[in-house]
Write a protein that holds these residues in place. Structure first.
Motif, mmCIF file in Angstrom:
data_model
loop_
_atom_site.group_PDB
_atom_site.id
_atom_site.type_symbol
_atom_site.label_atom_id
_atom_site.label_comp_id
_atom_site.label_asym_id
_atom_site.label_seq_id
_atom_site.Cartn_x
_atom_site.Cartn_y
_atom_site.Cartn_z
ATOM 1 N N PRO A 21 35.505 -18.569 14.197
ATOM 2 C CA PRO A 21 34.997 -17.338 13.563
ATOM 3 C C PRO A 21 35.399 -17.226 12.091
ATOM 4 N N CYS A 22 36.589 -17.715 11.753
ATOM 5 C CA CYS A 22 37.036 -17.692 10.354
ATOM 6 C C CYS A 22 36.091 -18.504 9.490
ATOM 7 N N ASN A 23 35.778 -19.700 9.956
ATOM 8 C CA ASN A 23 34.931 -20.599 9.196
ATOM 9 C C ASN A 23 33.505 -20.061 9.086
ATOM 10 N N ARG A 24 33.007 -19.424 10.157
ATOM 11 C CA ARG A 24 31.679 -18.816 10.096
ATOM 12 C C ARG A 24 31.657 -17.690 9.067
ATOM 13 N N GLU A 25 32.729 -16.884 9.045
ATOM 14 C CA GLU A 25 32.799 -15.781 8.089
ATOM 15 C C GLU A 25 32.806 -16.299 6.650
ATOM 16 N N LEU A 26 33.659 -17.256 6.360
ATOM 17 C CA LEU A 26 33.751 -17.778 4.998
ATOM 18 C C LEU A 26 32.455 -18.484 4.587
ATOM 19 N N LYS A 27 31.797 -19.124 5.535
ATOM 20 C CA LYS A 27 30.524 -19.784 5.250
ATOM 21 C C LYS A 27 29.446 -18.730 4.952
ATOM 22 N N ALA A 28 29.397 -17.660 5.759
ATOM 23 C CA ALA A 28 28.410 -16.595 5.549
ATOM 24 C C ALA A 28 28.626 -15.910 4.201
ATOM 25 N N ILE A 29 29.879 -15.660 3.855
ATOM 26 C CA ILE A 29 30.172 -15.018 2.569
ATOM 27 C C ILE A 29 29.782 -15.950 1.424
ATOM 28 N N SER A 30 30.023 -17.247 1.583
ATOM 29 C CA SER A 30 29.707 -18.186 0.495
ATOM 30 C C SER A 30 28.223 -18.166 0.147
ATOM 31 N N GLU A 31 27.376 -17.861 1.119
ATOM 32 C CA GLU A 31 25.931 -17.817 0.886
ATOM 33 C C GLU A 31 25.505 -16.645 -0.002
ATOM 34 N N VAL A 32 26.319 -15.580 -0.033
ATOM 35 C CA VAL A 32 25.986 -14.387 -0.833
ATOM 36 C C VAL A 32 27.032 -14.103 -1.915
ATOM 37 N N TYR A 33 28.028 -14.960 -1.992
ATOM 38 C CA TYR A 33 29.180 -14.706 -2.871
ATOM 39 C C TYR A 33 28.791 -14.556 -4.341
ATOM 40 N N ASP A 34 27.931 -15.423 -4.850
ATOM 41 C CA ASP A 34 27.527 -15.326 -6.253
ATOM 42 C C ASP A 34 26.883 -13.974 -6.546
ATOM 43 N N ASP A 35 26.067 -13.482 -5.617
ATOM 44 C CA ASP A 35 25.438 -12.167 -5.781
ATOM 45 C C ASP A 35 26.495 -11.066 -5.792
ATOM 46 N N TRP A 36 27.477 -11.191 -4.895
ATOM 47 C CA TRP A 36 28.553 -10.195 -4.832
ATOM 48 C C TRP A 36 29.322 -10.152 -6.148
ATOM 49 N N VAL A 37 29.659 -11.321 -6.668
ATOM 50 C CA VAL A 37 30.425 -11.409 -7.916
ATOM 51 C C VAL A 37 29.623 -10.789 -9.053
ATOM 52 N N GLU A 38 28.350 -11.124 -9.116
ATOM 53 C CA GLU A 38 27.499 -10.597 -10.178
ATOM 54 C C GLU A 38 27.388 -9.067 -10.090
ATOM 55 N N GLU A 39 27.235 -8.551 -8.874
ATOM 56 C CA GLU A 39 27.053 -7.110 -8.688
ATOM 57 C C GLU A 39 28.337 -6.308 -8.875
ATOM 58 N N THR A 40 29.447 -6.791 -8.303
ATOM 59 C CA THR A 40 30.670 -5.978 -8.243
ATOM 60 C C THR A 40 31.851 -6.566 -8.997
ATOM 61 N N GLY A 41 31.782 -7.849 -9.347
ATOM 62 C CA GLY A 41 32.925 -8.504 -9.983
ATOM 63 C C GLY A 41 34.014 -8.899 -8.998
ATOM 64 N N VAL A 42 33.756 -8.734 -7.698
ATOM 65 C CA VAL A 42 34.756 -9.038 -6.676
ATOM 66 C C VAL A 42 35.146 -10.515 -6.728
ATOM 67 N N LYS A 43 36.355 -10.790 -6.308
ATOM 68 C CA LYS A 43 36.857 -12.162 -6.192
ATOM 69 C C LYS A 43 37.409 -12.312 -4.783
ATOM 70 N N LEU A 44 37.181 -13.469 -4.160
ATOM 71 C CA LEU A 44 37.723 -13.725 -2.827
ATOM 72 C C LEU A 44 38.752 -14.834 -2.915
ATOM 73 N N ILE A 45 39.890 -14.590 -2.297
ATOM 74 C CA ILE A 45 40.927 -15.609 -2.147
ATOM 75 C C ILE A 45 41.055 -15.879 -0.656
ATOM 76 N N ALA A 46 40.886 -17.133 -0.267
ATOM 77 C CA ALA A 46 41.033 -17.525 1.132
ATOM 78 C C ALA A 46 42.455 -18.047 1.330
ATOM 79 N N VAL A 47 43.127 -17.538 2.362
ATOM 80 C CA VAL A 47 44.508 -17.941 2.641
ATOM 81 C C VAL A 47 44.548 -18.671 3.973
#
Length: 161
Positions: A58-84
């Motif tokens: 489930p962790c890998n599915r979540e990070l994979k799903a986020i990676s598909e929309v991550y650039d849009d998220w960064v552009e819209e909100t400036g958010v940054k994700l750190i995976a631990v």
């Protein structure tokens, strides 16, 4: 005892005056650099911290799903994700190949002794924390179901309004 009950009731009703901050733990980046968790920030914008392990589907599915929309998220909100990664020392060599094979654009930190995970009281992964632009923990969530990333970005959007 009566005073204690009043304080407890007020705390439950209004919340604690002090906002929770990230604890101070030393982690390593994938290139071996030491990173203190209490210094993690995103220059006044929200920061998502996602706890995962290479063996956690489930962790890998979540990070994979986020990676598909991550650039849009960064552009819209400036958010940054750190995976631990909480992979133990004997499995730490599996983290970089997993990250590289998925093309994850995230900064990845290693928590092989689960010090950061324990300091935050995390029992299960995947576990996601959102830190607001002031360094306060604004949201926590554990588990992942397909589509849950939509709730995550909504929480981020609430912080940048």
């Amino acid at each position: 005892m009566k005073h204690y009950m009043i304080v407890l009731m007020l705390t439950l009703l209004f919340g604690s005056a002090a906002k929770a901050q990230l604890p101070q733990v030393s982690l390593k980046s994938m290139n071996g650099k030491e990173v203190r968790t209490d210094t993690l920030n995103n220059q006044g914008k929200p920061l998502i911290i996602s706890f995962f392990a290479t063996w956690c589907k489930p962790c890998n599915r979540e990070l994979k799903a986020i990676s598909e929309v991550y650039d849009d998220w960064v552009e819209e909100t400036g958010v940054k994700l750190i995976a631990v990664s909480i992979d133990q020392a004997q499995n730490i060599n599996k983290v970089k190949p997993l990250v590289d094979s998925n093309g994850w654009p995230y900064e990845v930190l290693l928590d092989p002794n689960s010090d950061f995970r324990r300091a935050l009281g995390i029992q299960m992964i995947p576990f996601t924390v959102i830190v607001d632009g002031k360094g306060n923990i604004a949201y926590k969530h554990n588990g992942y179901t397909d589509g849950a990333e939509a709730e995550l970005i909504e929480k981020v959007r609430e912080l940048v309004k």
